[in-house]
Write a protein that holds these residues in place. Sequence first.
Motif, short mmCIF file in Angstrom:
data_model
loop_
_atom_site.label_atom_id
_atom_site.label_comp_id
_atom_site.label_asym_id
_atom_site.label_seq_id
_atom_site.Cartn_x
_atom_site.Cartn_y
_atom_site.Cartn_z
N VAL A 279 -3.17 2.32 -1.53
CA VAL A 279 -1.92 2.41 -2.30
C VAL A 279 -1.48 1.00 -2.69
N ARG A 280 -1.09 0.85 -3.96
CA ARG A 280 -0.67 -0.49 -4.40
C ARG A 280 0.63 -0.89 -3.72
N LEU A 281 0.85 -2.19 -3.65
CA LEU A 281 1.97 -2.73 -2.87
C LEU A 281 3.31 -2.16 -3.30
N GLU A 282 3.56 -2.11 -4.62
CA GLU A 282 4.87 -1.66 -5.08
C GLU A 282 5.14 -0.22 -4.66
N GLN A 284 3.74 1.31 -1.99
CA GLN A 284 3.98 1.28 -0.52
C GLN A 284 5.45 0.96 -0.24
N GLU A 285 5.95 -0.05 -0.92
CA GLU A 285 7.33 -0.48 -0.67
C GLU A 285 8.34 0.58 -1.12
N LYS A 292 7.56 -5.40 2.05
CA LYS A 292 6.59 -5.48 3.14
C LYS A 292 6.67 -6.80 3.89
#
Lengths: 415, 415
Positions: A279-282, A284-285, A292
């Motif tokens: 999953v891309r960072l944005e 996930q957040e 994160k």
Amino acid sequence: MTGPRLSRRSALGLLGAAGAAGAVGVAGGFAAGAAQDGAPSGTDLAVPFHGKHQAGIATTVQQHLYFASFDMTSTADREDLRALLADWTDAAARMTTGREVSPEGAVGGGPYKPPDDTGEALDLAANALTITFGFGPTLFDGRFGLAGRRPKELVELPSFAFDLLEDRFSGGDLCIQACANDPQVAVHAIRNLSRIAFGRAQVRWTQLGYGRTSTTSKAQSTPRNLFGFKDGTANIFSDDTSDLAASVWTDGSDQSWMAGGTYLVARKIQMLIESWDRVRLEEQEAIIGRDKGQGAPLSGGTEFSEPDFDVVSTKAGGPAIPETAHVRLAHPDRNGGARLLRRGYNYVEGNNDLGQLNAGLFFLAFSRSPLQFITIQRSLAGDALNEYIRHIGSALFAVPGGVRPGGSVGDGLFT
Amino acid sequence: MTGPRLSRRSALGLLGAAGAAGAVGVAGGFAAGAAQDGAPSGTDLAVPFHGKHQAGIATTVQQHLYFASFDMTSTADREDLRALLADWTDAAARMTTGREVSPEGAVGGGPYKPPDDTGEALDLAANALTITFGFGPTLFDGRFGLAGRRPKELVELPSFAFDLLEDRFSGGDLCIQACANDPQVAVHAIRNLSRIAFGRAQVRWTQLGYGRTSTTSKAQSTPRNLFGFKDGTANIFSDDTSDLAASVWTDGSDQSWMAGGTYLVARKIQMLIESWDRVRLEEQEAIIGRDKGQGAPLSGGTEFSEPDFDVVSTKAGGPAIPETAHVRLAHPDRNGGARLLRRGYNYVEGNNDLGQLNAGLFFLAFSRSPLQFITIQRSLAGDALNEYIRHIGSALFAVPGGVRPGGSVGDGLFT
């Protein structure tokens, strides 16, 4: 036989002042074992076993956990249960001071019987060991004449959305939570209490955990779970007695033996690590509702800023903390003020045939009513995180109040 | 996005001097992470990755282990293997200094891709992390054009008496041993190296271990295994370079890429805990050949006294150290001088349906030839301990020499 025989106590004595500190209680009762920034400190600390509340609840979270659920195998009469609890209490009180399980210990008592103590913790100090006992709903099913002593709220938890519970990770007549700053000390405690239970109770399931995922003291940094996010930022702190009174300790108005006690919810939550890691960072957040790096809410500020659910994202147009974000749905404002004292640990248990990790969070939470967990968990039915986790184990236990010197854990059950 | 983003490196910087030490190498190369009396020290130490030998062999034993065996899934050509080893080397060199797996890390590189680093070690220092790579016999089976590079001794181990090996705990094309003073740091390393391998190699089996059972430095106290006995008293010490030269390091006379390397034998040894715990003390000590309290040989003296196999027991009439005692059969005098550099860890993995512990010893031993292990293990066919243990997993790996700056682990394979 050659050379002098060492008991765990005398072995500690040989270490001098540092080792001797293993038998010294820490003033304040619940302050031992504080660890900062992941450093496993508290090796030589001993947490008092006796007190108004059982240790291991508001005690600053230690680095390692070994947890066991037991079923009674004896149904002879309730004296078997009573004797087991008395024997467990004696052994626990000794081990939490860094001593062996009995005065005879691992190498005492003569050569012609199995040693009382299994010996693998002989050279180790107390390591802030706490041993906490709880009773499951099934203990009150009539086998031990305790049906009238069951707290009204001690019933099986309801089913929740996305539950995939397995019997082999769920339930139990009794539980013991052992926490310590050395895993060998925690495992040794459960192993020796299991031996004491032989013929009366048998292990149903166990859980090894490491790398706490919660902090219960402002002196501890917030650790990270296996999704890489800080976990436990909004936990109840052990030095906040008003929060503890409001959310954790039961008053005994239902069952007097529960005065100073609490309820423990244990959930084994498998994390779908490989899916999450793609999953891309944005995203996930957005799923968590925090950034994160430092763990600040997406509404702004720093880690300990209160999330502001009304802030609008200038980029996305919608709320900065999405409607499905974990931090929004779990927040007390969303759940009638319900809060939990969390004491979770990461677990890692090998891989499946596809090479994927069997790993996740062993979630432990204390509250004055199971309804606090039920309310929050129902709210989390809409949690975007559900795509990446599976609740595979569940248990609820009533945790009696603390043990007075000379008494036994749960002895109020029998008066 | 709110607030500053932290990389693992900058997060460490915020901790000040203590955190910053995480990126500082320790002079001497093999002295980091020394821990005494079970105290998990060495949090902030970093062990140099580059050198004549790989780290994690003669390095003072850390408190926690995560070990993984991999199978290659790509059979395209050997460039896939070569590229994988280069990628693993770059990531390992970074992580052993306490940095994230790549410069972009857990929260860098922009919000539109999965993070390079999974993030759970973001706030943790190096914790004396070592990452050690090995090659199994199957890597040389022809898929990668390396049949001519196989060391003659790198063949499957023979069967031994009492072997009950399971495929799911055995073998592998490649292995990675991660040792650290924090379990989250060791697990993070293997997890991120597994991600890097995606599409090229896949985890075959893994092993979590805690509470080392060996000592490789005179500065460490001898830890205990789950039978309660000190384990590793007679190990090779990391500061004894002549012992290391004689028994551990290979010289490359067979395959030049093995210069400065060694062989690694990994055995998963289940302990029948409940059976052992019913054995009386005198019999336990006769099985091991040492006393349980301090670990002295039954022939007399203290822990580090040499066992004297000719001493007669005044009580029993026979030898003080029985013919079937573990310490007698494993002794170099019995095995043509064969010695091993051991690096074992205890493991605990829940319970079976009878409530019995799934627990034991994950045995790791380095030697300049697999014949050293084979000789000793054959001698142990007569070991009284066999009644209480089961070898359930087995693997042999060739461990190439150390990595020079700018090079890759095992790059001598391709020249």
